[in-house]
Scaffold this motif. Structure first.
Motif, PDB file in Angstrom:
ATOM      1  N   PHE A 162       0.881  -1.307   0.033  1.00 33.98           N
ATOM      2  CA  PHE A 162      -0.017  -0.011   0.149  1.00 33.98           C
ATOM      3  C   PHE A 162       0.975   1.313  -0.015  1.00 33.98           C
ATOM      4  CE2 PHE A 162      -2.434   3.273   1.995  1.00 33.98           C
ATOM      5  CZ  PHE A 162      -3.549   3.223   1.287  1.00 33.98           C
ATOM      6  N   ARG A 163       2.009   1.238   0.736  1.00 35.67           N
ATOM      7  CA  ARG A 163       2.822   2.435   0.809  1.00 35.67           C
ATOM      8  C   ARG A 163       3.769   2.561  -0.173  1.00 35.67           C
ATOM      9  NH1 ARG A 163       0.411   6.213   3.531  1.00 35.67           N
ATOM     10  NH2 ARG A 163      -0.660   5.645   5.129  1.00 35.67           N
ATOM     11  N   ILE A 164       4.611   1.742  -0.935  1.00 37.16           N
ATOM     12  CA  ILE A 164       5.302   1.727  -1.658  1.00 37.16           C
ATOM     13  C   ILE A 164       4.810   2.609  -2.926  1.00 37.16           C
ATOM     14  CG2 ILE A 164       6.568   0.573  -3.533  1.00 37.16           C
ATOM     15  CD1 ILE A 164       7.097  -1.863  -1.606  1.00 37.16           C
ATOM     16  N   LEU A 165       5.638   3.706  -3.247  1.00 35.98           N
ATOM     17  CA  LEU A 165       5.095   4.677  -4.492  1.00 35.98           C
ATOM     18  C   LEU A 165       5.890   4.198  -5.695  1.00 35.98           C
ATOM     19  CD1 LEU A 165       5.593   7.818  -2.348  1.00 35.98           C
ATOM     20  CD2 LEU A 165       3.494   6.704  -2.918  1.00 35.98           C
ATOM     21  N   THR A 166       7.190   3.793  -5.636  1.00 32.85           N
ATOM     22  CA  THR A 166       7.902   3.255  -7.008  1.00 32.85           C
ATOM     23  C   THR A 166       7.480   1.940  -7.244  1.00 32.85           C
ATOM     24  OG1 THR A 166       9.866   3.268  -5.895  1.00 32.85           O
ATOM     25  CG2 THR A 166       9.502   5.070  -6.375  1.00 32.85           C
ATOM     26  N   ALA A 167       7.533   1.482  -8.212  1.00 34.07           N
ATOM     27  CA  ALA A 167       7.054   0.326  -8.773  1.00 34.07           C
ATOM     28  C   ALA A 167       6.010  -0.476  -7.956  1.00 34.07           C
ATOM     29  CB  ALA A 167       8.466  -0.603  -8.593  1.00 34.07           C
ATOM     30  N   ARG A 168       5.026   0.306  -7.897  1.00 34.61           N
ATOM     31  CA  ARG A 168       3.672  -0.509  -7.008  1.00 34.61           C
ATOM     32  C   ARG A 168       3.228  -1.240  -7.938  1.00 34.61           C
ATOM     33  NH1 ARG A 168      -0.673   3.412  -4.728  1.00 34.61           N
ATOM     34  NH2 ARG A 168       0.914   4.151  -3.341  1.00 34.61           N
ATOM     35  N   GLY A 169       2.970  -1.203  -8.936  1.00 33.70           N
ATOM     36  CA  GLY A 169       2.441  -2.243  -9.893  1.00 33.70           C
ATOM     37  C   GLY A 169       3.220  -3.387 -10.011  1.00 33.70           C
TER      38      GLY A 169
END
Length: 201
Positions: A162-169
Motif C-alpha cells: 500500500f505504501r510503496i510509491l515506486t514500482a507499486r504495480g
C-alpha cells in the motif's frame, strides 16, 4: 371497517407470512444441506466410531470407555466442570453487579473457578492418556507459532504494497503471480494436449 374486512386483512397477512416462511426455508435449504452433510454428519459419525472398538472393521461396542481412558479420573473432570460453572456464575455476578460488594463476590467466585478449573485440568493431565495431551500440546504450539507469524507477515506485506510509491504495480503483480501461475500452466498444458497439430504430445 367491518369485521369481514379486518378478517380478510388478517388472512392476507397470515398467507403472506407463510409464503415468506416457505421462501426463507427454500433459500436456506441448500446451505443447511451442505452444513448437515459436511459438518453435522461427520461429527455424529466420529462420535459413533468413538463408541466402538475398531481394528480394520467395527468390533464390539465399548461405550464411553475410550473417553474414560483419555480423560482419566472422573473426579478431576468434575472439578474442571465445576470450575467452568463457577467462572460462568462469577462472570455474570461480576458484570451485572451494581455495587462494590457484588463485584467483590463475583471476583471471588471467578478466582475459585480458576482454581477449581486449573486443579481439574492438572489432574486430568496426570491421570489421562498422555497421547491426548501430547496432541493438545502440539496443536497449541503449532497455533501459537504459525498464526502470529502469518498475521504479522500479511499485515507487513499489505502495508508495504500500500505504501510503496515506486514500482507499486510490479510488486502487486509479483505478489499476485502465485495465484495466477497454476491457471496459466494448466491452460498451456491443456492447449498442448488438445492441439490439432500432430506430435504435440
Amino acid at each position: 371497517m367491518t369485521i369481514a374486512a379486518s378478517a380478510a386483512i388478517v388472512d392476507a397477512t397470515v398467507i403472506r407470512h407463510r409464503s415468506d416462511t416457505l421462501t426463507a426455508w427454500a433459500l436456506l435449504s441448500p446451505a443447511l444441506l451442505v452444513l448437515g452433510v459436511f459438518g453435522i454428519f461427520p461429527i455424529g459419525y466420529a462420535f459413533f466410531v468413538s463408541l466402538h472398538r475398531w481394528r480394520i472393521k467395527k468390533e464390539a461396542v465399548v461405550g464411553l470407555r475410550h473417553y474414560a481412558k483419555a480423560l482419566g479420573d472422573p473426579v478431576w473432570l468434575l472439578s474442571l466442570a465445576v470450575g467452568f460453572g463457577l467462572l460462568l456464575v462469577g462472570r455474570i455476578i461480576h458484570t451485572r453487579g451494581a455495587g462494590t460488594g457484588q463485584r467483590l463476590v463475583g471476583s471471588a467466585i471467578l478466582l475459585f473457578g480458576v482454581l477449581f478449573g486449573a486443579r481439574g485440568f492438572v489432574g486430568i493431565c496426570q491421570t489421562g492418556d498422555p497421547r491426548l495431551f501430547n496432541g493438545f500440546k502440539v496443536t497449541l504450539f503449532y497455533a501459537c507459532g504459525t498464526i502470529p507469524l502469518e498475521v504479522v507477515g500479511a499485515l507487513l506485506l499489505a502495508y508495504l504494497l500500500f505504501r510503496i510509491l515506486t514500482a507499486r504495480g510490479f510488486f502487486r503483480i509479483l505478489y499476485f503471480l502465485p495465484y495466477i501461475t497454476p491457471m496459466i500452466a494448466t491452460a498451456v498444458v491443456f492447449r498442448t494436449i488438445f492441439s490439432p497439430n500432430p506430435g504435440s504430445l
